[in-house]
Design an enzyme around this catalytic site. Structure first.
Site, mmCIF file in Angstrom:
data_model
loop_
_atom_site.group_PDB
_atom_site.id
_atom_site.type_symbol
_atom_site.label_atom_id
_atom_site.label_comp_id
_atom_site.label_asym_id
_atom_site.label_seq_id
_atom_site.Cartn_x
_atom_site.Cartn_y
_atom_site.Cartn_z
ATOM 1 N N ASP A 211 3.489 -14.258 11.207
ATOM 2 C CA ASP A 211 2.172 -14.689 10.742
ATOM 3 C C ASP A 211 1.213 -13.496 10.855
ATOM 4 O OD1 ASP A 211 -0.416 -15.700 10.615
ATOM 5 O OD2 ASP A 211 0.059 -17.540 11.694
ATOM 6 N N LYS B 250 -7.946 -0.693 10.910
ATOM 7 C CA LYS B 250 -7.261 -1.135 9.685
ATOM 8 C C LYS B 250 -6.040 -0.256 9.446
ATOM 9 C CE LYS B 250 -6.546 -1.384 5.026
ATOM 10 N NZ LYS B 250 -5.652 -0.532 4.229
ATOM 11 N N HIS C 233 -2.292 11.019 -1.847
ATOM 12 C CA HIS C 233 -2.237 9.770 -2.610
ATOM 13 C C HIS C 233 -2.158 9.998 -4.116
ATOM 14 C CE1 HIS C 233 -4.109 7.009 0.692
ATOM 15 N NE2 HIS C 233 -2.911 7.451 0.970
ATOM 16 N N GLU D 2 0.818 -1.215 0.000
ATOM 17 C CA GLU D 2 0.000 0.000 0.000
ATOM 18 C C GLU D 2 0.852 1.265 0.000
ATOM 19 O OE1 GLU D 2 -3.366 0.033 2.654
ATOM 20 O OE2 GLU D 2 -3.517 2.217 2.584
#
Ligand code: MEV
Length: 440
Positions: free
Chosen positions: A287, A271, A385, A80
């Site tokens: 993991d 998130k 962005h 990302e």
């Protein structure tokens, strides 16, 4: 020539090159230079079945962290855009006030042994009590199953046993018993260790209770192994054109309040935190699913799904920030030992213990969160962005090398003039660029 739509029989037994060749008809050629060769390919074969390669995920370094007084550069693996830039920006906000202060509980991994019995509630409660009474004997059996861990100072730390209400009608004699065993797993992530221990002691618990094992498996909730990070950001550093620092502090506190009141917002808020934490976990060969499961389970532990972080206005008007979550990462064992990138990442962090790695990751999560909230409550995140998005569209349309920057720049300019920010526009711009004689 008809295109085969199935893989050849015995795909699993083929050499990796033949497996790759078998894919060509189905999916086209795997680009060798970006899907691994040599050691990387061999490692993939050792780690998974039917390996055909590795997928490139960018590895970068977030700079400027200070965690418990130590200056650090943190490896992060993520696809990302903006995540590493935002983490570095967040790190600097905290570093100006001395950085993060962190703490961690011991590295406790927990195995659940679930048993079924032909028993009513009273009989089940008595069976659970039997297990609690035999805690020392069960603990000795756990330690016997994990001798190398015990030699390193880890091992059995305690157990819980109770009947589980699985919603069976009270009259039936189909009861369920839950036993949870805590093990100090030192620098391992611990799932393998406690799964071994759980399977090993299940028969002893069956003997003690007369119940039959349904399953024995780690709980990724990791509820008794929490990590905390906190820090302070001066209001002045959060100011943006048109947004005084004090306003930004209050708006961030308000945004955090929304995450606590509204689960839909909390999921995205968290998130953003996990953008940082998972990227550190991936870069260190951990993991990521276990880390994510633990975090989201903890976010819901108070009954409703809420924010993992908390914010308040400090006495001097600064932003006081804190995060708490379980963070089951390891610095030995599993893919961590096998993966040279993970080894490099750990060296970059000064070969930390698993708890130190967890504390650093928690700090990264908090930095990531503050950076995201600061952008969200001021100019929004899309502005930052735009340029990266344009560069990716340029690449996707075929631009390479210097062309990427040129096409991205023109794409941003043409988007400002109303053209769609799209791959087709990038393709048009690239064709025009290539048709323009050099020097024009
Ligand atoms: C994007 O990956 C993460 C954010 O959506 C996090 C947030 O909304 O807090 C920006």
């Amino acid at each position: 020539v008809p295109v085969p739509r199935t893989l050849p029989g015995g795909f699993r037994k083929l050499a990796v090159d033949d497996r790759r060749a078998a894919l060509v008809g189905l999916a086209g050629t795997l680009p060798l230079e970006s899907t691994g060769s040599g050691d990387a390919l061999q490692m993939a074969e050792l780690l998974v079945e039917n390996a055909v390669g590795v997928i490139p995920i960018p590895l970068g370094v977030a700079t400027g962290f200070v965690v418990d007084g130590e200056a650090l550069h943190v490896p992060m693996a993520t696809e990302e855009a903006s995540v590493i830039a935002a983490a570095s920006y967040g790190a600097r906000l905290f570093a100006a006030r001395g950085g993060f202060v962190t703490a961690a509980d011991a590295a406790i991994a927990t195995v659940q042994i679930i048993l079924q019995a032909d028993a009513n509630r009273e009989e089940l409660a008595a069976a659970a009590a039997q297990v609690r009474t035999a805690a020392r004997r069960i603990g000795a059996a756990v330690d016997a199953a994990l001798p190398t861990l015990v030699a390193r100072g880890g091992g059995f730390r305690g157990l819980f046993a109770d009947l589980l209400d699985t919603g069976e009608p009270g009259e039936t004699r189909a009861g369920t018993l839950k036993v949870e065993i805590d093990v100090d797993v030192r620098d391992a992530m611990g799932a393998n260790k406690v799964n071994t221990a759980g399977e090993h002691v299940a028969s002893l618990i069956e003997e003690l209770t007369g119940a039959r094992r349904l399953m024995a498996i780690v709980t990724n909730a990791s509820p008794r192994s929490l990590v905390r990070a906190q820090g302070n950001v001066a209001a002045g550093l959060l100011a943006r054109p048109g947004w005084p620092g004090a306003d930004v502090v209050h708006r961030i506190v308000a945004a955090a309040g929304v995450a606590d009141a509204d689960p839909h917002r909390a999921v995205t808020h968290n998130k953003g935190i996990m953008n940082g934490i998972s990227a550190v976990a991936l870069a260190t060969g951990n993991d990521t699913r276990a880390v994510e499961a633990a975090a989201h389970g903890w976010a819901a532990a108070r009954g409703a799904y809420q924010s993992l972080s908390s914010y308040q206005v400090g006495a001097d008007g600064s932003l006081e920030c804190a995060i708490e979550l379980p963070l089951p990462v390891g610095t030995v064992g599993g893919a961590v030992d096998l993966n040279p990138v993970a080894q490099m990442s750990l060296r970059l962090l000064g070969d930390p213990s698993s708890r130190r790695l967890a504390r650093i990751a928690a700090a990264v999560g908090l930095a990531q969160n503050v950076a995201a909230l600061r952008a969200l409550v001021t100019e929004g995140i899309q502005a930052g962005h735009m340029r990266l998005h344009a560069a990716r569209l340029a690449f996707a349309s075929g631009a390479r090398g210097d062309e990427v920057d040129v096409v991205a720049g023109e794409l941003v300019a043409s988007a400002a003039a109303g053209s769609p920010m799209a791959r087709t526009t990038a393709g048009d711009l690239l064709r025009r660029l290539r048709a323009t004689p050099a020097g024009d």
